[in-house]
Design an enzyme around this catalytic site. Structure first.
Site, PDB file in Angstrom:
ATOM      1  N   ARG A  97       0.059 -11.285  -8.223  1.00 44.05           N
ATOM      2  CA  ARG A  97       0.690 -11.985  -7.089  1.00 44.05           C
ATOM      3  C   ARG A  97      -0.379 -12.136  -6.015  1.00 44.05           C
ATOM      4  O   ARG A  97      -0.796 -11.153  -5.405  1.00 44.05           O
ATOM      5  CB  ARG A  97       1.866 -11.177  -6.541  1.00 44.05           C
ATOM      6  N   HIS A 107       0.813  -1.205   0.000  1.00 48.14           N
ATOM      7  CA  HIS A 107       0.000   0.000   0.000  1.00 48.14           C
ATOM      8  C   HIS A 107       0.852   1.262   0.000  1.00 48.14           C
ATOM      9  O   HIS A 107       0.508   2.255  -0.609  1.00 48.14           O
ATOM     10  CB  HIS A 107      -0.913   0.008   1.228  1.00 48.14           C
ATOM     11  N   ASN A 146      13.431 -12.704 -11.820  1.00 50.69           N
ATOM     12  CA  ASN A 146      14.012 -12.509 -10.474  1.00 50.69           C
ATOM     13  C   ASN A 146      14.513 -13.843  -9.936  1.00 50.69           C
ATOM     14  O   ASN A 146      15.647 -13.969  -9.474  1.00 50.69           O
ATOM     15  CB  ASN A 146      12.967 -11.942  -9.499  1.00 50.69           C
ATOM     16  N   ASP A 147      13.660 -14.846 -10.004  1.00 48.71           N
ATOM     17  CA  ASP A 147      14.073 -16.155  -9.509  1.00 48.71           C
ATOM     18  C   ASP A 147      14.963 -16.883 -10.503  1.00 48.71           C
ATOM     19  O   ASP A 147      15.896 -17.577 -10.105  1.00 48.71           O
ATOM     20  CB  ASP A 147      12.835 -17.007  -9.177  1.00 48.71           C
ATOM     21  N   CYS A 175       7.805 -11.577 -16.639  1.00 47.68           N
ATOM     22  CA  CYS A 175       7.155 -10.820 -15.568  1.00 47.68           C
ATOM     23  C   CYS A 175       8.096 -10.473 -14.428  1.00 47.68           C
ATOM     24  O   CYS A 175       7.689  -9.915 -13.424  1.00 47.68           O
ATOM     25  CB  CYS A 175       5.917 -11.555 -15.051  1.00 47.68           C
ATOM     26  N   ARG A 191      18.715 -13.783  -4.149  1.00 46.35           N
ATOM     27  CA  ARG A 191      18.255 -12.503  -4.695  1.00 46.35           C
ATOM     28  C   ARG A 191      18.195 -11.399  -3.640  1.00 46.35           C
ATOM     29  O   ARG A 191      18.086 -10.233  -3.967  1.00 46.35           O
ATOM     30  CB  ARG A 191      16.901 -12.661  -5.416  1.00 46.35           C
ATOM     31  N   ARG A 213      -1.553 -15.897 -10.509  1.00 51.44           N
ATOM     32  CA  ARG A 213      -0.534 -16.870 -10.099  1.00 51.44           C
ATOM     33  C   ARG A 213      -0.981 -17.518  -8.793  1.00 51.44           C
ATOM     34  O   ARG A 213      -1.369 -16.823  -7.854  1.00 51.44           O
ATOM     35  CB  ARG A 213       0.813 -16.175  -9.901  1.00 51.44           C
ATOM     36  N   GLU A 257      11.103 -20.087 -13.891  1.00 53.21           N
ATOM     37  CA  GLU A 257      11.890 -19.457 -12.824  1.00 53.21           C
ATOM     38  C   GLU A 257      13.059 -20.326 -12.395  1.00 53.21           C
ATOM     39  O   GLU A 257      13.895 -19.910 -11.613  1.00 53.21           O
ATOM     40  CB  GLU A 257      11.017 -19.252 -11.575  1.00 53.21           C
TER      41      GLU A 257
HETATM   42  C1  PEP Z   1      10.134 -13.647 -10.504  1.00 56.86           C
HETATM   43  O1  PEP Z   1      10.670 -14.516  -9.811  1.00 56.86           O
HETATM   44  O2  PEP Z   1      10.707 -13.038 -11.426  1.00 56.86           O
HETATM   45  C2  PEP Z   1       8.744 -13.260 -10.235  1.00 56.86           C
HETATM   46  C3  PEP Z   1       8.085 -12.432 -11.024  1.00 56.86           C
HETATM   47  O3  PEP Z   1       8.178 -13.765  -9.108  1.00 56.86           O
HETATM   48  P1  PEP Z   1       8.430 -13.147  -7.653  1.00 56.86           P
HETATM   49  O4  PEP Z   1       9.266 -11.909  -7.793  1.00 56.86           O
HETATM   50  O5  PEP Z   1       7.081 -12.882  -7.095  1.00 56.86           O
HETATM   51  O6  PEP Z   1       9.165 -14.272  -6.976  1.00 56.86           O
HETATM   52 MG    MG Z   2       9.476 -15.721  -8.492  1.00 61.99          MG
END
Ligand code: PEP
Ligand code: MG
Length: 680
Positions: A415, A308, A567-568, A615, A578, A451, A544
């Site tokens: 998410r 938020h 990201n993952d 994403c 990460r 998701r 991922e």
């Molecule tokens: C990712 O891992 O890139 C992803 C979008 O999922 P999250 O950041 O929610 O793990």
């Molecule tokens: Mg992820």
């Protein structure tokens, strides 16, 4: 006198809601009721007293009742404990699965502080872009104003009256917050304020304060010291859940104290010049009350772009970085920084050329934002006619509204964790259905990829029992966790399939590493579809984990789409946590190893006529966008504030040139080389 030995089966033991339930039942009887746990004894009518027993799931307690209604009291408490103290569903769910006991607490462990090294070496701290814009100025740590309590005693009855009225005012405020949460359908959060109200009703706490007033301490002084004592006691039990209760005590204590000393309406103190706020985290109410004239932007150690706080920052037009890590806490007040709300980078002590550049960007930014925003409704088509779909990553209904207004053509990632975190019980199917339906409706017939729950040992939930894990990121996360808890998964899938009537919802599975996970989930979805008499939901997986990317040709025969979670994928490909403060600079999604996996995934998908989105954060990195487009990514799903800018950037690209660039990037030896290729 009557006694009874009984086992507490609630997953969080006798904490929070179950403890409150227990106290409420006990209070309904005249008898004296005591609870014993090991060597400790508590008064059953005091929540704090009960909490300090530290009763965990599986522990046995002894209930001892003495008085005129002892039979009825014992019976009522026995049947309440047996039926789960308000948590029947969770207990049932847990008893259906493995008999695990310890919860993972890795996220609570203290990490070594390498802050200094990081700052000196890099001059930059990388967080997550929370709200767009550039801010230049000195930093200022926003902390709760310490309340100094003067020890002046105004007489017993006056002090007691003051205390009583402050508690009543605080309860009124809490009831309002409770109602506000309920209005937003956040019943889990609302329950937290219930617990706060209960804490204010705790007669042991009050007795102790009144006792001190009898000894000629002022109400404020007595209140403050009692809260501190109790919170310390609760925190010393070395249990992460109880530590949260200690935080509740502090919170509610601070609320009453502010009222007692007349500081209730005071805004936090600020320097007399504009500053960039640094904070561990900001509550939404902290953010709303920030004075726009004195605050240039803010950067938080915790939080996320969908919290938020970030949403409010966007609404206020305040540039913001979130989730920048603990290293910002060690920056001294007045340190000059440049806060880039587009890239999520905080530059520390910039030199003159850097400041000059930032000022230029700031000026350009203003005009450019106006122009980009005006064109955000138009599609993102390259100069040679190639269209890329630009979608939004969202974490709730407010984001959905913003996404549509910012030109999102779809939701590429909803998410759903926001529905499950920071609460003491899981959201029901109906509660989830309502949220998914509202989001589907808000997106006005545009596709929404929902998701399934992506939590695990790194993000433990109090109502999900888990084994202690040495490597939570390699443990029971994402779809692995849900497949081991079929009820949780089924409820979510049912809620999504029901909400699909209100808009084109798609289902996406996180952390898939093996085809068996896909097949098992697909089977459950088909079963539910058959039960409901519906069919045809589009389903895809996140890429991922390297194994999923390398097996993309096999997966492509089954799924409707892929979405690359960079990201993952970066974390697992480069074997770099990460969240690791020292690795933040190296853990780069533009590493050729990651790009090769993306390239392989896209080729496999396109061969089977399936599409691929991205994403992860890489999708909004201006240096990565041309490469991703050149590799053939069909959709970029990015944070809401980035949408207009990503669209504007794609419109400037030539597909042919990006394809050449992507091929060159695949041949690079390092992420650094790739970045040099794409230097603007
Ligand atoms: C990712 O891992 O890139 C992803 C979008 O999922 P999250 O950041 O929610 O793990
Ligand atoms: Mg992820």
């Amino acid at each position: 006198m009557q006694q009874l030995d009984i086992i507490i089966k609630n997953p969080t033991g006798l904490h929070a809601r179950p403890a409150k339930e227990f106290v409420n039942i006990a209070k309904g009887f005249k008898s004296n009721i005591r609870v014993y746990h090991g060597e400790k004894m508590a008064n059953a009518k005091s929540l704090i007293s009960l909490l300090t027993l530290g009763v965990r799931s599986g522990n046995q307690i002894k209930i001892e009742v003495e008085g005129e209604d002892e039979d009825q009291a014992l019976q009522a408490l026995e049947s309440a404990v047996l039926s789960g103290l308000g948590e029947e569903e969770i207990i049932k769910q847990i008893s259906q699965k493995s008999p695990t006991i310890e919860r993972a607490t890795t996220s609570d462990q203290v990490k070594p502080d390498h802050t200094e090294v990081e700052i000196i070496l890099k001059n930059q701290i990388r967080g997550i872009a929370g709200a767009p814009g550039i801010a230049i100025g000195p930093v200022y740590h926003l902390q709760r104003t310490e309340i100094k309590v003067e020890e002046t005693f105004a007489g017993e009855s006056k002090e007691k009256n003051q205390l009583q009225s402050a508690i009543e005012t605080a309860k009124g405020q809490l009831k309002q917050l409770h109602k506000k949460m309920l209005d937003q359908k956040a019943s889990g959060e609302a329950a937290i304020f219930d617990v706060h109200i209960e804490l204010l009703d705790d007669f042991e706490l009050l007795d102790s304060v009144l006792e001190k007033i009898n000894q000629e301490q002022s109400a404020a002084f007595a209140w403050q010291s009692t809260i501190e004592e109790r919170a310390k006691l609760v925190a010393s039990l070395d249990d992460p859940l109880l530590a949260a209760r200690a935080a509740d005590l502090h919170d509610v204590g601070y609320r009453v104290l502010r009222i007692l000393v007349g500081a209730d309406n005071q805004a936090p103190e600020f320097p007399d010049h504009p500053v960039i706020i640094l904070a561990e985290d900001l509550s939404p109410s902290d953010t709303v009350t920030l004075d726009r004239d004195k605050v240039l932007g803010f950067c938080t150690a915790k939080g996320g772009p969908t919290a938020h706080t970030a949403i409010i920052a966007r609404a206020l037009g305040l540039p913001a970085i979130v989730s920048a890590g603990e290293k910002i806490i060690s920056l001294e007040d007045s340190t000059q920084v440049i806060l880039n709300g587009y890239t999520g980078i905080l530059s520390i002590k910039p030199n003159q050329p850097e400041i000059k550049e930032a000022v230029r960007m700031q000026e350009e930014d203003k005009d450019f934002r106006l122009q980009v925003r005006a064109e955000s409704g138009k599609p993102a088509i390259t100069i040679d006619g190639h269209r890329v779909e630009i979608a939004a990553n969202i974490g709730g209904i407010e984001d959905a509204h913003q996404a549509l207004a910012s030109g999102a053509e779809a939701v590429g990632l909803l998410r759903t964790e926001f529905l499950f975190l920071e609460r003491i019980n899981p959201p029901s199917e109906d509660e989830q259905f309502e949220v998914y339906r509202d989001i589907a409706q808000a997106m006005q017939n545009k596709p929404v990829i929902v998701r399934t729950l992506d939590v695990g040992g790194d993000k433990p939930l109090p109502y999900i029992q888990m084994e202690q894990e040495t490597n939570p990121f390699l443990g029971e996360r994402g779809i692995r966790l849900c497949l081991n808890r079929p009820k949780l998964l089924r409820e979510q899938l049912r809620a999504i399939l029901r909400a699909k009537e209100h808009g084109p919802l798609r289902i996406m599975l996180p952390m898939v590493s093996d085809i068996s996970e896909w097949l098992a989930t697909k089977e459950i979805v088909t079963e539910i579809e058959n039960e409901m008499g519906v069919s045809g939901v589009e389903m895809g997986i996140m890429i991922e984990v390297p194994s999923a990317a390398l097996m993309a040709d096999i997966f492509a025969e089954h799924v409707d789409f892929f979405s690359v979670g960079t990201n993952d994928l970066t974390q697992y490909t480069l074997a770099m946590d990460r969240m690791h403060p020292l690795l933040a600079g190296k853990s780069d999604g533009l590493h050729p190893a990651v790009l090769k996996l993306i390239d392989f995934t896209i080729k496999a998908a396109h061969k089977s006529g399936k599409w691929v989105g991205v994403c992860g954060e890489l999708g909004s990195d201006p240096q990565a966008i041309p490469i991703l487009v050149g590799l053939g990514v069909d959709e970029l799903s990015v944070t809401v504030p980035a949408i207009p800018m990503v669209k504007a950037q794609v419109r400037e690209l030539s597909l042919t040139k990006t394809q050449q660039l992507a091929q060159a990037a695949l041949k690079c030896a390092s992420a650094k080389e790739v970045r040099q290729l794409t230097q603007p």
